[in-house]
Enzyme design. Structure first.
Site, mmCIF file in Angstrom:
data_model
loop_
_atom_site.group_PDB
_atom_site.id
_atom_site.type_symbol
_atom_site.label_atom_id
_atom_site.label_comp_id
_atom_site.label_asym_id
_atom_site.label_seq_id
_atom_site.Cartn_x
_atom_site.Cartn_y
_atom_site.Cartn_z
ATOM 1 N N ARG A 333 48.545 34.420 41.761
ATOM 2 C CA ARG A 333 49.368 35.146 40.798
ATOM 3 C C ARG A 333 50.644 35.714 41.394
ATOM 4 O O ARG A 333 51.714 35.605 40.801
ATOM 5 C CB ARG A 333 48.554 36.299 40.223
ATOM 6 C CG ARG A 333 47.442 35.797 39.370
ATOM 7 C CD ARG A 333 46.567 36.924 38.877
ATOM 8 N NE ARG A 333 45.582 36.342 37.959
ATOM 9 C CZ ARG A 333 44.629 37.037 37.366
ATOM 10 N NH1 ARG A 333 44.511 38.325 37.586
ATOM 11 N NH2 ARG A 333 43.792 36.452 36.551
ATOM 12 N N LEU A 444 36.188 41.888 36.402
ATOM 13 C CA LEU A 444 34.976 42.046 35.601
ATOM 14 C C LEU A 444 33.780 42.098 36.538
ATOM 15 O O LEU A 444 32.870 42.909 36.381
ATOM 16 C CB LEU A 444 34.843 40.880 34.619
ATOM 17 C CG LEU A 444 36.010 40.696 33.636
ATOM 18 C CD1 LEU A 444 35.734 39.539 32.690
ATOM 19 C CD2 LEU A 444 36.254 41.966 32.838
HETATM 20 C C1 LIG Z 1 44.633 41.260 28.993
HETATM 21 C C2 LIG Z 1 43.713 41.378 30.174
HETATM 22 C C3 LIG Z 1 42.907 40.306 30.539
HETATM 23 C C4 LIG Z 1 42.059 40.408 31.631
HETATM 24 N N1 LIG Z 1 41.281 39.327 31.959
HETATM 25 C C5 LIG Z 1 40.429 39.434 33.000
HETATM 26 C C6 LIG Z 1 39.560 38.344 33.323
HETATM 27 O O1 LIG Z 1 39.584 37.294 32.682
HETATM 28 N N2 LIG Z 1 38.715 38.491 34.357
HETATM 29 C C7 LIG Z 1 38.656 39.635 35.081
HETATM 30 O O2 LIG Z 1 37.851 39.715 35.985
HETATM 31 N N3 LIG Z 1 39.454 40.688 34.783
HETATM 32 C C8 LIG Z 1 40.339 40.616 33.771
HETATM 33 N N4 LIG Z 1 41.150 41.684 33.478
HETATM 34 C C9 LIG Z 1 40.992 42.948 34.213
HETATM 35 C C10 LIG Z 1 39.775 43.707 33.706
HETATM 36 O O3 LIG Z 1 39.659 43.546 32.322
HETATM 37 C C11 LIG Z 1 39.834 45.200 33.995
HETATM 38 O O4 LIG Z 1 40.233 45.430 35.291
HETATM 39 C C12 LIG Z 1 38.468 45.836 33.818
HETATM 40 O O5 LIG Z 1 37.923 45.495 32.578
HETATM 41 C C13 LIG Z 1 38.504 47.342 33.971
HETATM 42 O O6 LIG Z 1 37.241 47.887 33.626
HETATM 43 P P1 LIG Z 1 36.910 49.409 33.849
HETATM 44 O O7 LIG Z 1 35.528 49.611 33.354
HETATM 45 O O8 LIG Z 1 37.215 49.793 35.228
HETATM 46 O O9 LIG Z 1 37.942 50.214 32.934
HETATM 47 P P2 LIG Z 1 38.323 50.131 31.379
HETATM 48 O O10 LIG Z 1 37.679 49.016 30.671
HETATM 49 O O11 LIG Z 1 39.798 50.246 31.329
HETATM 50 O O12 LIG Z 1 37.689 51.426 30.760
HETATM 51 C C14 LIG Z 1 38.220 52.696 30.950
HETATM 52 C C15 LIG Z 1 37.367 53.665 30.186
HETATM 53 O O13 LIG Z 1 37.727 54.975 30.561
HETATM 54 C C16 LIG Z 1 37.949 55.765 29.427
HETATM 55 N N5 LIG Z 1 38.899 56.800 29.827
HETATM 56 C C17 LIG Z 1 40.045 56.660 30.527
HETATM 57 N N6 LIG Z 1 40.604 57.847 30.747
HETATM 58 C C18 LIG Z 1 39.798 58.766 30.185
HETATM 59 C C19 LIG Z 1 39.842 60.180 30.107
HETATM 60 N N7 LIG Z 1 40.806 60.886 30.654
HETATM 61 N N8 LIG Z 1 38.838 60.789 29.425
HETATM 62 C C20 LIG Z 1 37.832 60.081 28.859
HETATM 63 N N9 LIG Z 1 37.733 58.752 28.940
HETATM 64 C C21 LIG Z 1 38.718 58.106 29.602
HETATM 65 C C22 LIG Z 1 38.390 54.827 28.359
HETATM 66 O O14 LIG Z 1 38.119 55.378 27.105
HETATM 67 C C23 LIG Z 1 37.531 53.623 28.675
HETATM 68 O O15 LIG Z 1 36.264 53.775 28.083
HETATM 69 C C24 LIG Z 1 42.012 41.598 32.383
HETATM 70 C C25 LIG Z 1 42.823 42.661 32.021
HETATM 71 C C26 LIG Z 1 43.697 42.541 30.952
HETATM 72 C C27 LIG Z 1 44.622 43.663 30.655
#
Ligand SMILES: Cc1cc2nc3c(=O)[nH]c(=O)nc-3n(C[C@H](O)[C@H](O)[C@H](O)COP(=O)(O)OP(=O)(O)OC[C@H]3O[C@@H](n4cnc5c(N)ncnc54)[C@H](O)[C@@H]3O)c2cc1C
Ligand code: FES
Lengths: 640, 250
Positions: A333, A444
């Site tokens: 990338r 993921l």
């Molecule tokens: C368009 C797109 C496509 C992607 N495709 C891929 C892929 O194909 N494969 C891959 O491996 N990765 C992919 N990624 C990356 C991946 O999706 C993310 O890095 C990952 O899902 C993040 O997961 P997480 O659980 O850490 O956070 P998130 O899913 O961002 O969850 C954050 C959580 O925290 C909560 N939150 C945040 N701040 C607060 C607060 N202050 N108070 C209360 N709650 C709060 C939110 O409500 C949410 O529930 C992609 C990302 C994007 C943007």
């Protein structure tokens, strides 16, 4: 400060197994005496909350959306990696480990990455057991694809909605525990500060986004699973609400911030169409398996996609194929993004803005037929047409890089605990596994690895040392944080200035993209630092927030987040300035090879930058965690 | 283009609410519908008027958060997309556009266009899962699933839980939403053990939340941004009757 990564002794392949045995356990009957707060319900937060509850802990889980099912993880398209070697193509835990360390340009911790590769195989088993409908082959077994330039097919997927299906799986496990009464879910509730008692994380203060009520929650440990901070750039592929507030406020309470300048810019996004643009849409990386990237050899201003079909072959420059004959369009990338910027900077960009390159499927359609291409990418082609009005079966797509993911995040040790005892960070919110560049389909994997298979073990090691006694939310530590928070909200409401919150967010985004985006240099970064400091001052004098605090007030929510983004932006600049090498997504113009490729300086920069907050308007202090590579040999990446 | 917007404004769930009319000008056809709302909101804030509250997050049609009832149709005039995927090129210069929240007893309005859809979460909590704990599960390839069945399960699993089906239905029935989850899990071998109790519990919760009955008008399927098929409702009905027949609870 003593920065102890707590990496276990022993050979890399045995560290995690040994560590699991050496960690203290909490007796099953005593688990119900402990309360854990999980902030976030994305892949990391939902999987951790469900797993904690299954073990017997009492969990409180928070998210700012109206339902845990809507976390930003839902938007991931492409897939999730796992070293299952179902395809018999030579994959292994060691290979996934090796690829991830190399892909991260040797700026991640070997031990963490190896553990990630080890547990990757369990994730797929877990998700299938939950009913996640992964793609299958005719024999009924799971299908895989090669993703993001990997040399093996190790990516599992559910059409173009892998994130959605994985999140709904984790959400179903979470829902089951909510029904069991082991998880109390707080939707539309935002964490606005962390509470420390005797130096340990013992709770959080939240705002109920519907009523505006400020509330305190106490627990024995706090887990932040709050996602990444790509929205510091205003325009990114992240969901509109994604923000850094939880992590940033924890940082201001003493948690170190790791590698803040490491941002991933994704090469295939739909270009900006005008000033009204509110977010950018990713076109899955899988498109580069069949699409060919090109621009005209000689600049043709405002060239449209329709006109492009008439440009003869000899006038086209398939620059990735030309410069990287062995990887071609499938270079990682960071390399693909930087090259797109380079050709646009030369004036050879296309479309109205000149900030776009073509991704052309004409050859693939000629070779395989429209049906085959439609079966592979139909939903992406439809989405593209929906947004741009152009039909990619008939003309090339236009794409441009966009901010997508943040490798940086809260510094954590091997147990995923920050330097504050009892405060953990998992998923995109921590800095831990991707070094300076994340491979496709690995976020993921990391979110679910952390939530299902790492933190349920490591948190026990900490809780086992904690007395059962609870801290009452009447404790002065809570009172103090609450009153400071209220004062901050009062201040935001009382400024009554002239500029909207979005005005500031857009201004910040422009500065960050211009000076701390795909390519960075000392002069620009220094200039940007001054600009951000000025912006911060202006924000606190002139921001306009309407309405009141005790109601649903989305301007106030945003104002809070933008205030933090501005401060984090400054730290990102400091970090980018300090790291005068190029590595992964961090490209310092001063450090490149003769051919314009990123050049690492391993002697000087083989460390994690961990920044310590020192107080309002004070310079942050840099701590270094040296990275030791015992298994992977450091080489300059080459995709020629 | 220039447009007139009639938008539902309601201060909170206790307020009665009313339509207000706004004018927006210089709207680009490339804007999304929500970006047009961003422009309007910036305009309102600059005039020191309260911005219109609406739910949104991913802005790419997958989180299910956006939920506007546009000119009498959930998610607006085009099929198979969410509000955030609707672009202004679907409208004409001079149009008047009426925008309301989802309206259903089980989705109370919180403010302006924002509604409370937690009833959907509670239906899932009543049984929309397979009861497995983390760890201790078989290798993924030990559960082979026919490709066509996996595909059918995936078709149902694509539901984004936005609630357009409820908003479109004259009875405010949640049958399409519930049946999508019931179908997904009933189709898969992993879902067999709890097949009967699941459908009974989810339907009981749905009824308890105050969603209406299904009278097969098909309005739900017609507006579903993910084109979830109404055949899922037929499947759920079969599942429900067979569960009832064999159930001790009858
Ligand atoms: C368009 C797109 C496509 C992607 N495709 C891929 C892929 O194909 N494969 C891959 O491996 N990765 C992919 N990624 C990356 C991946 O999706 C993310 O890095 C990952 O899902 C993040 O997961 P997480 O659980 O850490 O956070 P998130 O899913 O961002 O969850 C954050 C959580 O925290 C909560 N939150 C945040 N701040 C607060 C607060 N202050 N108070 C209360 N709650 C709060 C939110 O409500 C949410 O529930 C992609 C990302 C994007 C943007
Ligand atoms: S904002 Fe996510 S579906 Fe529309």
């Amino acid at each position: 400060m003593n920065l102890n990564s707590k990496i276990p002794e022993g050979p890399i392949a045995e560290k995690w197994t040994k560590h699991k045995f050496n960690m203290k356990l909490v007796n099953p009957a005593n688990k119900r005496k402990y309360d854990i707060i999980v902030v976030g319900s994305g892949l990391a937060g939902a999987s951790a909350s469900a797993s904690f509850a299954e073990l017997g802990y009492n969990v409180k889980c928070f998210c700012f959306q109206d339902s845990p099912r809507r976390a930003h993880s839902i938007a991931a398209q492409g897939g999730i990696n796992a070293a299952k070697n179902y395809q018999n193509d030579g994959d292994s835990i060691y290979r996934l480990f090796y690829d991830t360390v190399k892909g991260g340009d040797y700026r991640s911790r070997e031990a963490n990455v190896h553990r990630l590769a080890e547990v990757s195989v369990n994730i797929i088993d877990q998700c299938v057991a939950q009913g996640v409908p992964f793609a299958r082959e005719y024999g009924g077994l799971l299908d895989n694809r090669s993703f993001g330039g990997a040399q093996v097919s190790r990516t599992f997927y559910a059409r173009g909605q892998t994130g959605q299906q994985l999140l709904l799986g984790a959400y179903s496990a979470l829902s089951r525990q909510i029904a069991n009464g082991k998880v109390k879910m707080y939707a539309r509730t935002e964490m606005l500060d962390l509470v420390l008692v005797e130096g340990k994380a013992r709770g959080i203060v939240t705002r109920n986004l519907v009523t505006g009520k400020i509330e305190s929650h106490s627990a024995h440990a706090v887990v932040l699973a709050t996602g990444g901070y790509g929205n510091v750039f205003f325009l990114s592929t992240n969901a509109m609400g994604s923000n850094c507030t939880a992590a940033w406020r924890a940082h201001k309470k003493g948690a170190l911030f790791g590698n803040p300048c490491f941002t991933q810019i994704h090469p295939t996004c739909i270009p900006v169409s005008g000033d009204h643009q509110s977010k950018l849409t990713l076109m899955s990386e899988s498109l580069r398996n069949d699409g060919r990237v090109w621009v005209p050899k000689v600049a043709k201003p405002k060239l449209t996609a329709k006109e492009a079909t008439k440009i003869p072959e000899e006038e086209r420059d398939y620059y990735l194929e030309r410069k990287y004959p062995s990887f071609g369009n499938l270079v990682p990338r960071d390399v693909a993004s930087r090259n797109a910027k380079m050709v646009c900077d030369e004036g050879r960009g296309v479309g109205n803005t000149g900030l776009a390159v073509f991704l052309d499927f004409a050859d693939a359609i000629k070779r395989d037929g429209k049906d085959v291409i439609e079966a592979k990418y139909g939903n992406l082609f439809d989405m593209y047409k929906q947004i741009t009005g152009d039909n990619p079966y008939e003309m090339p797509m236009m794409i441009y890089p966009a901010v997508h993911y943040t490798m940086g995040g809260l510094w954590v040790d091997y147990n995923l605990m920050t330097n504050i005892p009892g405060l953990y960070a998992i998923g995109e919110a921590n800095f831990s596994d991707h070094g300076a560049n994340r491979l496709g389909a690995s976020a993921l994997m990391q979110g679910l690895a952390d939530g299902y298979f790492v933190i349920p073990y490591t948190i026990g090691d900490y809780l086992a040392t904690m007395p059962y006694t609870k801290v009452d939310t009447d404790h002065e530590a809570f009172r103090e944080v609450e009153s400071k928070l209220k004062a901050k909200l009062d201040k935001l409401m009382s400024i009554k200035g002239k500029q909207t919150v979005d005005d500031f967010h857009k201004a910040l985004g422009k500065i960050m993209w211009e000076y701390c985006g795909m390519s960075r240099n000392e002069e620009g970064l220094k200039l940007a630092k001054g600009k951000i400091q000025a912006l911060k001052k202006e924000f606190w004098e002139d921001v306009k927030v309407l309405g009141s605090q005790d109601e649903l007030n989305m301007s106030l929510e945003k104002a809070n987040r933008v205030a933090d983004f501005i401060e984090l932006g400054e730290l990102m600049i400091d970090d980018a300035l300090h790291r005068s090498e190029s590595c992964g997504g961090h490209f310092r113009e001063e450090s490149q090879t003769g051919e314009g490729e990123a050049k690492r300086k391993d002697d000087e920069f083989s460390f994690v930058s961990a920044w310590e907050y020192k107080g309002e308007n004070q310079a942050e202090e840099l701590h270094k965690e040296e990275l030791v590579f015992e298994n992977v040999k450091l080489t300059q990446r080459s995709y020629k | 283009m220039n447009l007139t917007l009639k938008v539902w404004r309601q201060k909170n769930s206790a307020d009665k609410g009313k339509f207000e009319t706004y004018e927006v000008s210089d709207i680009s056809p490339d804007m999304s519908f929500l970006e047009m709302f961003d422009v309007l909101n910036e305009q309102l804030v600059n005039e020191s008027r309260d911005p219109i509250h609406f739910d949104h997050d991913c802005r790419e049609g997958i989180c299910g958060m956006c939920s506007m009832y546009i000119n009498g149709k959930p998610h607006g005039p085009k099929d198979a997309i969410t509000t955030c995927q609707l672009h202004m090129r679907s409208f004409k210069d001079g149009d008047t556009i009426v925008v309301e929240p989802w309206r259903a007893k089980a989705f109370p309005v919180l403010k302006d266009l924002v509604v409370d859809r937690s009833s959907f979460d509670r239906i899932i909590q009543a049984g929309g899962y397979i009861s497995v704990n983390t760890g201790g599960v078989p290798d993924a390839n030990e559960i082979p699933i026919r490709k066509d069945i996996a595909n059918e399960a995936m078709d149902a699993a694509q539901c984004i839980g936005c609630g357009a089906c409820v908003a479109a239905c004259k009875n405010a029935s949640a049958m399409l939403f519930v049946s999508a989850k019931v179908s997904q899990l009933a189709l898969l071998p992993q879902g067999q053990v709890e097949r009967k109790s699941r459908v009974e519990n989810m339907i009981a919760q749905m009824d308890g939340e105050g969603f209406g009955a299904c009278t097969n008008t098909g309005a739900c399927e017609a507006v579903c941004p993910k084109e979830i098929s109404i055949s899922n409702i037929a499947r759920m009905n079969r599942e429900y009757f067979s569960a009832k027949v064999s159930s001790q609870k009858v």
